[in-house]
Design a protein around this motif. Structure first.
Motif, PDB file in Angstrom:
ATOM      1  N   ASP A  74       7.461   0.136  -5.691  1.00 29.13           N
ATOM      2  CA  ASP A  74       7.465   1.524  -5.243  1.00 29.13           C
ATOM      3  C   ASP A  74       6.032   1.953  -4.943  1.00 29.13           C
ATOM      4  O   ASP A  74       5.297   2.360  -5.848  1.00 29.13           O
ATOM      5  CB  ASP A  74       8.082   2.416  -6.318  1.00 29.13           C
ATOM      6  CG  ASP A  74       8.085   3.892  -5.917  1.00 29.13           C
ATOM      7  OD1 ASP A  74       7.879   4.175  -4.718  1.00 29.13           O
ATOM      8  OD2 ASP A  74       8.276   4.751  -6.811  1.00 29.13           O
ATOM      9  N   PRO A  75       5.593   1.863  -3.686  1.00 24.92           N
ATOM     10  CA  PRO A  75       4.203   2.201  -3.349  1.00 24.92           C
ATOM     11  C   PRO A  75       3.799   3.606  -3.769  1.00 24.92           C
ATOM     12  O   PRO A  75       2.628   3.849  -4.074  1.00 24.92           O
ATOM     13  CB  PRO A  75       4.167   2.054  -1.825  1.00 24.92           C
ATOM     14  CG  PRO A  75       5.273   1.109  -1.498  1.00 24.92           C
ATOM     15  CD  PRO A  75       6.350   1.404  -2.499  1.00 24.92           C
ATOM     16  N   ALA A  76       4.760   4.507  -3.833  1.00 27.71           N
ATOM     17  CA  ALA A  76       4.433   5.901  -4.145  1.00 27.71           C
ATOM     18  C   ALA A  76       3.821   6.060  -5.531  1.00 27.71           C
ATOM     19  O   ALA A  76       3.023   6.983  -5.758  1.00 27.71           O
ATOM     20  CB  ALA A  76       5.690   6.771  -4.030  1.00 27.71           C
ATOM     21  N   GLN A  77       4.164   5.168  -6.464  1.00 22.88           N
ATOM     22  CA  GLN A  77       3.644   5.316  -7.823  1.00 22.88           C
ATOM     23  C   GLN A  77       2.152   5.029  -7.931  1.00 22.88           C
ATOM     24  O   GLN A  77       1.516   5.354  -8.935  1.00 22.88           O
ATOM     25  CB  GLN A  77       4.437   4.422  -8.793  1.00 22.88           C
ATOM     26  CG  GLN A  77       4.062   2.952  -8.749  1.00 22.88           C
ATOM     27  CD  GLN A  77       4.801   2.129  -9.770  1.00 22.88           C
ATOM     28  OE1 GLN A  77       5.644   1.305  -9.440  1.00 22.88           O
ATOM     29  NE2 GLN A  77       4.491   2.324 -11.035  1.00 22.88           N
ATOM     30  N   PHE A  78       1.573   4.447  -6.875  1.00 19.76           N
ATOM     31  CA  PHE A  78       0.146   4.124  -6.898  1.00 19.76           C
ATOM     32  C   PHE A  78      -0.698   5.143  -6.127  1.00 19.76           C
ATOM     33  O   PHE A  78      -1.918   5.079  -6.170  1.00 19.76           O
ATOM     34  CB  PHE A  78      -0.074   2.722  -6.324  1.00 19.76           C
ATOM     35  CG  PHE A  78       0.667   1.646  -7.071  1.00 19.76           C
ATOM     36  CD1 PHE A  78       0.151   1.122  -8.250  1.00 19.76           C
ATOM     37  CD2 PHE A  78       1.890   1.176  -6.623  1.00 19.76           C
ATOM     38  CE1 PHE A  78       0.831   0.150  -8.959  1.00 19.76           C
ATOM     39  CE2 PHE A  78       2.585   0.206  -7.312  1.00 19.76           C
ATOM     40  CZ  PHE A  78       2.051  -0.312  -8.488  1.00 19.76           C
ATOM     41  N   GLU A  79      -0.036   6.049  -5.439  1.00 19.15           N
ATOM     42  CA  GLU A  79      -0.767   7.054  -4.661  1.00 19.15           C
ATOM     43  C   GLU A  79      -1.459   8.050  -5.589  1.00 19.15           C
ATOM     44  O   GLU A  79      -0.908   8.443  -6.609  1.00 19.15           O
ATOM     45  CB  GLU A  79       0.199   7.758  -3.703  1.00 19.15           C
ATOM     46  CG  GLU A  79       0.739   6.825  -2.628  1.00 19.15           C
ATOM     47  CD  GLU A  79       1.703   7.517  -1.678  1.00 19.15           C
ATOM     48  OE1 GLU A  79       1.852   8.749  -1.778  1.00 19.15           O
ATOM     49  OE2 GLU A  79       2.312   6.822  -0.833  1.00 19.15           O
ATOM     50  N   GLY A  80      -2.681   8.405  -5.225  1.00 15.80           N
ATOM     51  CA  GLY A  80      -3.450   9.334  -6.035  1.00 15.80           C
ATOM     52  C   GLY A  80      -4.054   8.729  -7.278  1.00 15.80           C
ATOM     53  O   GLY A  80      -4.635   9.442  -8.106  1.00 15.80           O
ATOM     54  N   LYS A  81      -3.958   7.417  -7.420  1.00 14.55           N
ATOM     55  CA  LYS A  81      -4.471   6.732  -8.613  1.00 14.55           C
ATOM     56  C   LYS A  81      -5.750   5.963  -8.280  1.00 14.55           C
ATOM     57  O   LYS A  81      -6.026   5.638  -7.120  1.00 14.55           O
ATOM     58  CB  LYS A  81      -3.422   5.741  -9.148  1.00 14.55           C
ATOM     59  CG  LYS A  81      -2.095   6.375  -9.545  1.00 14.55           C
ATOM     60  CD  LYS A  81      -2.241   7.234 -10.776  1.00 14.55           C
ATOM     61  CE  LYS A  81      -0.904   7.584 -11.430  1.00 14.55           C
ATOM     62  NZ  LYS A  81       0.029   8.286 -10.536  1.00 14.55           N
ATOM     63  N   ASN A  82      -6.512   5.662  -9.329  1.00 14.87           N
ATOM     64  CA  ASN A  82      -7.679   4.790  -9.197  1.00 14.87           C
ATOM     65  C   ASN A  82      -7.196   3.348  -9.365  1.00 14.87           C
ATOM     66  O   ASN A  82      -6.754   2.960 -10.449  1.00 14.87           O
ATOM     67  CB  ASN A  82      -8.731   5.124 -10.254  1.00 14.87           C
ATOM     68  CG  ASN A  82      -9.312   6.522 -10.053  1.00 14.87           C
ATOM     69  OD1 ASN A  82      -9.985   6.788  -9.063  1.00 14.87           O
ATOM     70  ND2 ASN A  82      -9.046   7.418 -10.990  1.00 14.87           N
ATOM     71  N   LEU A  83      -7.271   2.576  -8.292  1.00 12.96           N
ATOM     72  CA  LEU A  83      -6.693   1.231  -8.278  1.00 12.96           C
ATOM     73  C   LEU A  83      -7.769   0.155  -8.279  1.00 12.96           C
ATOM     74  O   LEU A  83      -8.778   0.262  -7.575  1.00 12.96           O
ATOM     75  CB  LEU A  83      -5.831   1.030  -7.029  1.00 12.96           C
ATOM     76  CG  LEU A  83      -4.717   2.041  -6.744  1.00 12.96           C
ATOM     77  CD1 LEU A  83      -3.959   1.616  -5.482  1.00 12.96           C
ATOM     78  CD2 LEU A  83      -3.769   2.159  -7.929  1.00 12.96           C
ATOM     79  N   LEU A 125      -5.762  -2.454   1.839  1.00 12.62           N
ATOM     80  CA  LEU A 125      -5.876  -1.680   3.080  1.00 12.62           C
ATOM     81  C   LEU A 125      -4.801  -0.595   3.141  1.00 12.62           C
ATOM     82  O   LEU A 125      -5.055   0.519   3.618  1.00 12.62           O
ATOM     83  CB  LEU A 125      -5.743  -2.607   4.287  1.00 12.62           C
ATOM     84  CG  LEU A 125      -6.845  -3.670   4.444  1.00 12.62           C
ATOM     85  CD1 LEU A 125      -6.536  -4.584   5.624  1.00 12.62           C
ATOM     86  CD2 LEU A 125      -8.210  -3.028   4.608  1.00 12.62           C
ATOM     87  N   ASN A 126      -3.627  -0.911   2.653  1.00  7.40           N
ATOM     88  CA  ASN A 126      -2.527   0.058   2.672  1.00  7.40           C
ATOM     89  C   ASN A 126      -2.838   1.292   1.831  1.00  7.40           C
ATOM     90  O   ASN A 126      -2.490   2.415   2.212  1.00  7.40           O
ATOM     91  CB  ASN A 126      -1.251  -0.610   2.164  1.00  7.40           C
ATOM     92  CG  ASN A 126      -0.086   0.368   2.083  1.00  7.40           C
ATOM     93  OD1 ASN A 126       0.546   0.687   3.078  1.00  7.40           O
ATOM     94  ND2 ASN A 126       0.198   0.859   0.876  1.00  7.40           N
ATOM     95  N   PHE A 127      -3.486   1.079   0.684  1.00  5.89           N
ATOM     96  CA  PHE A 127      -3.695   2.193  -0.246  1.00  5.89           C
ATOM     97  C   PHE A 127      -4.958   3.005   0.038  1.00  5.89           C
ATOM     98  O   PHE A 127      -5.156   4.063  -0.561  1.00  5.89           O
ATOM     99  CB  PHE A 127      -3.716   1.691  -1.688  1.00  5.89           C
ATOM    100  CG  PHE A 127      -2.347   1.331  -2.215  1.00  5.89           C
ATOM    101  CD1 PHE A 127      -1.318   2.263  -2.184  1.00  5.89           C
ATOM    102  CD2 PHE A 127      -2.086   0.079  -2.740  1.00  5.89           C
ATOM    103  CE1 PHE A 127      -0.048   1.950  -2.661  1.00  5.89           C
ATOM    104  CE2 PHE A 127      -0.827  -0.242  -3.221  1.00  5.89           C
ATOM    105  CZ  PHE A 127       0.197   0.690  -3.183  1.00  5.89           C
ATOM    106  N   VAL A 128      -5.817   2.514   0.920  1.00  7.34           N
ATOM    107  CA  VAL A 128      -6.993   3.315   1.293  1.00  7.34           C
ATOM    108  C   VAL A 128      -6.513   4.608   1.956  1.00  7.34           C
ATOM    109  O   VAL A 128      -5.720   4.601   2.888  1.00  7.34           O
ATOM    110  CB  VAL A 128      -7.912   2.535   2.257  1.00  7.34           C
ATOM    111  CG1 VAL A 128      -8.976   3.462   2.847  1.00  7.34           C
ATOM    112  CG2 VAL A 128      -8.582   1.380   1.531  1.00  7.34           C
TER     113      VAL A 128
END
Length: 354
Positions: free
Chosen positions: A154-163, A177-180
Motif C-alpha cells: 500500500d504505497p499510501a502508508q509511506f506518504e508523508g513519512k521519512n523513508l 523515485l516514486n516516493f520523491v
C-alpha cells in the motif's frame, strides 16, 4: 473462480499446475482449449506470483498487444481469460511430495495435506519458493511489518513519512523515485557507487539528489536507535568508516530474492543451476515423462526469462501433455478465431460472416 480447497479426500486430476503466476495462469488457458481441467497450487495466499507479490503497481511493457499494464492488471486479465475453464486453486500451500505411481500417474501432496492423483504436472514455479533477502542488523526484525518492509503493498502508508530505502537494483530505485515528492524525505542507501538498476533510473536519481529532492548515502546499515519503542534512527557506516545516524519513520529494503527450489529438488528432475532442464523445446517436458516445466524455472539452450517466452512454452507444453490425458485421441491444431469447437469451449458464439 473456485477458492482455496483443502479436503482430506484424494483429488483425481488430469493436470496439476504448480505456480499461480502469469505463466501458470496461462497454462490453465492452453490446457483448457484442449478440454483439460487444471488444479493450480501456489505457496502464496493469492494468485499472481512474484509480479503481484513484489511489483503489483510496476508497469510491464513487453506483453504483446498491451502497450503497458501493471503486474496486478496482467493477473486480473489472465484470471478473466481463464474463467471459462473454471480451474480450482489451492493457495497458501506448497507441494511437498511428487511420486510416480504404478499406473503411470503421480501422487502429489501439499504442506496442508491436500492429495492428488494426476496424469500430468506442470511446474510454473518461477524461481521456486522465494523470500526477500533480509537486512543483517541484529534486532531490527522486531519492526518487520510495522516500520521495516520488504515490499510495498500500500504505497499510501509511506506518504508523508521519512523513508530510508536500501538497495541498488530496479526495485530500490523505482520506489525511491516514486516516493520523491510524496514522502517527507527519501534517503537511498546503497553499499557501493555502482548500481544494478536501469541507467535512466540511476541518472534520474542522481539529478534529484543534485536538486536536494532526495539523498544518496553510500554505506551499510550497522545498527539502529529507538524512541518510545519505535525505530527512530538507522546507524549507517560509510566508506570512510564513520558511522552516522539517519532519522527515519520507515525502512524499505530491496536486496532481491533468495530463490529456493525446496522440495522440487527431491523429485528426481534434472537440475542445472537451480533450474529445471527440459528435454527439448517441442513440448518442454523434463526428464520425467509427464512432468513439464514452463516459465522462469526451466532452462534450455537460448532460454530467455520473459513472460512472453513462458506463454509460448505453456502452449507447447499443453500439446505435449495431451497424449498422456487422451491417449486414444488425435489432437488437432485449431484457432480460436475460426473454430466452432473452441468457441463452444470458451462459451462464445461463432460469428457468422456474410
Amino acid at each position: 473462480m473456485n477458492s482455496t480447497v483443502t479436503t482430506p479426500d484424494v483429488i483425481e486430476a488430469d493436470a496439476v499446475i504448480i505456480g499461480a503466476g502469469p505463466v501458470g495462469l496461462f497454462q490453465v488457458f492452453e490446457l483448457g482449449l484442449l478440454e483439460i481441467k487444471a488444479h493450480v497450487i501456489d505457496s502464496l495466499g493469492a494468485v499472481g506470483g512474484q509480479c503481484v507479490e513484489l511489483y503489483p503497481d510496476k508497469p510491464i511493457y513487453d506483453i504483446p498487444a498491451v502497450p503497458s499494464c501493471t503486474g496486478q492488471e496482467l493477473t486480473d486479465n489472465l484470471l478473466k481469460q481463464i474463467e471459462p475453464f473454471d480451474p480450482t486453486f489451492h493457495l497458501g500451500q506448497e507441494v511437498t511430495k511428487v511420486e510416480r505411481r504404478g499406473d503411470g500417474r503421480f501422487d502429489v501432496e501439499t504442506s496442508v495435506g491436500t492429495r492428488f492423483i494426476t496424469k500430468t504436472i506442470f511446474i510454473a514455479a518461477g524461481v521456486g519458493s522465494f523470500q526477500a533477502r533480509t537486512i543483517k542488523v541484529d534486532g531490527i526484525e522486531v519492526f518487520e511489518g510495522t516500520q521495516v518492509h520488504y515490499k510495498v503493498k500500500d504505497p499510501a502508508q509511506f506518504e508523508g513519512k521519512n523513508l530510508v530505502i536500501c538497495g541498488g537494483g530496479d526495485s530500490a530505485l523505482d520506489w525511491a523515485l516514486n516516493f520523491v515528492g510524496k514522502a517527507e524525505s527519501v534517503v537511498l542507501l546503497h553499499r557501493r557507487e555502482e548500481f544494478r538498476a536501469a541507467p535512466a533510473s540511476v541518472a534520474k536519481m542522481k539529478a534529484l539528489c543534485d536538486e536536494y529532492e532526495m539523498q544518496l548515502i553510500i554505506g551499510q546499515a550497522t545498527g539502529f536507535e529507538t524512541k518510545d519503542g519505535k525505530l527512530s534512527e538507522l546507524k549507517v557506516t560509510g566508506q570512510d568508516g564513520v558511522t552516522r545516524r539517519v532519522p527515519l519513520d520507515m525502512l524499505l529494503v530491496f536486496f532481491g530474492l533468495s530463490p529456493k527450489l525446496g522440495p522440487i529438488a527431491e523429485w528426481g528432475l534434472d537440475i542445472e543451476r537451480r533450474q529445471l532442464k527440459v528435454m527439448n523445446t517441442e513440448k518442454f517436458e523434463t526428464n520425467v515423462p509427464g512432468i513439464f516445466a514452463v516459465g522462469d524455472i526451466n532452462t534450455y539452450p537460448g532460454k530467455k526469462k520473459l513472460i512472453l517466452s513462458g506463454f509460448h512454452e505453456a502452449a507447447l507444453a499443453a500439446f505435449g501433455a495431451a497424449p498422456y490425458i487422451f491417449p486414444d485421441k488425435k489432437i488437432h491444431m485449431q484457432y480460436t478465431t475460426t473454430s466452432p469447437k473452441l468457441h463452444k469451449v470458451l462459451g462464445v458464439e461463432t460469428p457468422v460472416f456474410d
